[in-house]
Design a protein around this motif. Structure first.
Motif, PDB file in Angstrom:
ATOM      1  N   VAL A 131       3.322   2.546  -3.003  1.00 10.58           N
ATOM      2  CA  VAL A 131       2.701   2.286  -4.305  1.00 10.58           C
ATOM      3  C   VAL A 131       1.959   0.950  -4.281  1.00 10.58           C
ATOM      4  O   VAL A 131       0.811   0.847  -4.727  1.00 10.58           O
ATOM      5  N   ILE A 132       2.596  -0.065  -3.742  1.00 11.17           N
ATOM      6  CA  ILE A 132       1.973  -1.390  -3.717  1.00 11.17           C
ATOM      7  C   ILE A 132       0.757  -1.397  -2.800  1.00 11.17           C
ATOM      8  O   ILE A 132      -0.293  -1.951  -3.153  1.00 11.17           O
TER       9      ILE A 132
ATOM     10  N   ASN B  57      -1.180   1.128  -2.063  1.00  9.58           N
ATOM     11  CA  ASN B  57      -2.250   1.854  -2.767  1.00  9.58           C
ATOM     12  C   ASN B  57      -2.873   1.001  -3.863  1.00  9.58           C
ATOM     13  O   ASN B  57      -4.098   0.994  -4.024  1.00  9.58           O
ATOM     14  N   ASN B  58      -2.057   0.287  -4.614  1.00  9.72           N
ATOM     15  CA  ASN B  58      -2.587  -0.576  -5.680  1.00  9.72           C
ATOM     16  C   ASN B  58      -3.444  -1.709  -5.111  1.00  9.72           C
ATOM     17  O   ASN B  58      -4.489  -2.038  -5.669  1.00  9.72           O
ATOM     18  N   LEU B  59      -2.998  -2.303  -4.018  1.00 12.44           N
ATOM     19  CA  LEU B  59      -3.769  -3.382  -3.405  1.00 12.44           C
ATOM     20  C   LEU B  59      -5.090  -2.872  -2.835  1.00 12.44           C
ATOM     21  O   LEU B  59      -6.126  -3.522  -2.975  1.00 12.44           O
TER      22      LEU B  59
ATOM     23  N   ALA C 106      -6.719  -0.226  -3.921  1.00 11.82           N
ATOM     24  CA  ALA C 106      -7.551   0.115  -5.071  1.00 11.82           C
ATOM     25  C   ALA C 106      -8.161  -1.130  -5.709  1.00 11.82           C
ATOM     26  O   ALA C 106      -9.239  -1.063  -6.301  1.00 11.82           O
ATOM     27  N   ALA C 107      -7.472  -2.262  -5.558  1.00  6.43           N
ATOM     28  CA  ALA C 107      -7.977  -3.529  -6.107  1.00  6.43           C
ATOM     29  C   ALA C 107      -8.977  -4.190  -5.174  1.00  6.43           C
ATOM     30  O   ALA C 107      -9.438  -5.295  -5.440  1.00  6.43           O
TER      31      ALA C 107
ATOM     32  N   PHE D  20       6.640  -8.271  -7.225  1.00  2.00           N
ATOM     33  CA  PHE D  20       6.623  -6.827  -7.468  1.00  2.00           C
ATOM     34  C   PHE D  20       7.961  -6.288  -7.987  1.00  2.00           C
ATOM     35  O   PHE D  20       8.069  -5.103  -8.309  1.00  2.00           O
TER      36      PHE D  20
ATOM     37  N   SER E  91       8.206  -4.196 -11.286  1.00  4.38           N
ATOM     38  CA  SER E  91       7.705  -2.818 -11.250  1.00  4.38           C
ATOM     39  C   SER E  91       8.691  -1.853 -10.598  1.00  4.38           C
ATOM     40  O   SER E  91       8.530  -0.642 -10.715  1.00  4.38           O
TER      41      SER E  91
END
Length: 82
Positions: A5-6, A8-10, A12-13, A45, A48
């Motif tokens: 998850v982390i 993917n978020n990074l 995407a950012a 993190f 979350s």
């Protein structure tokens, strides 16, 4: 799950350098031996992932540090008088 998850978020950012510095020693960036901490293990993190074992371990350590009391009579125990 946390790492995925982390990551993917990074990504995407826009953090395209994610894989090049995913793992590193938190105290010495030049140290590269053994199993290194990855970016998903950062405390930032934890909120979350409240049920993740790493989050729970940090919470327990924080509670122990807050609640632990050293009583003066402990200093008189033989193990501390050697």
């Amino acid at each position: 799950m946390r790492e995925t998850v982390i990551a993917n978020n990074l990504l995407a950012a826009g953090q395209s350098d994610l894989l090049s510095d995913w793992s590193a020693d938190p105290y010495d960036k030049n140290f590269t031996e053994g199993v290194l901490m990855n970016r998903a293990e950062q405390q930032v993190f934890d909120a979350s992932f409240p049920e993740h074992p790493l989050t729970r371990a940090r919470q327990l350590i924080t509670q122990i540090e807050r609640d632990l009391q050293w009583k003066q009579e402990t200093n008189r125990l033989p193990v501390f008088n050697q």
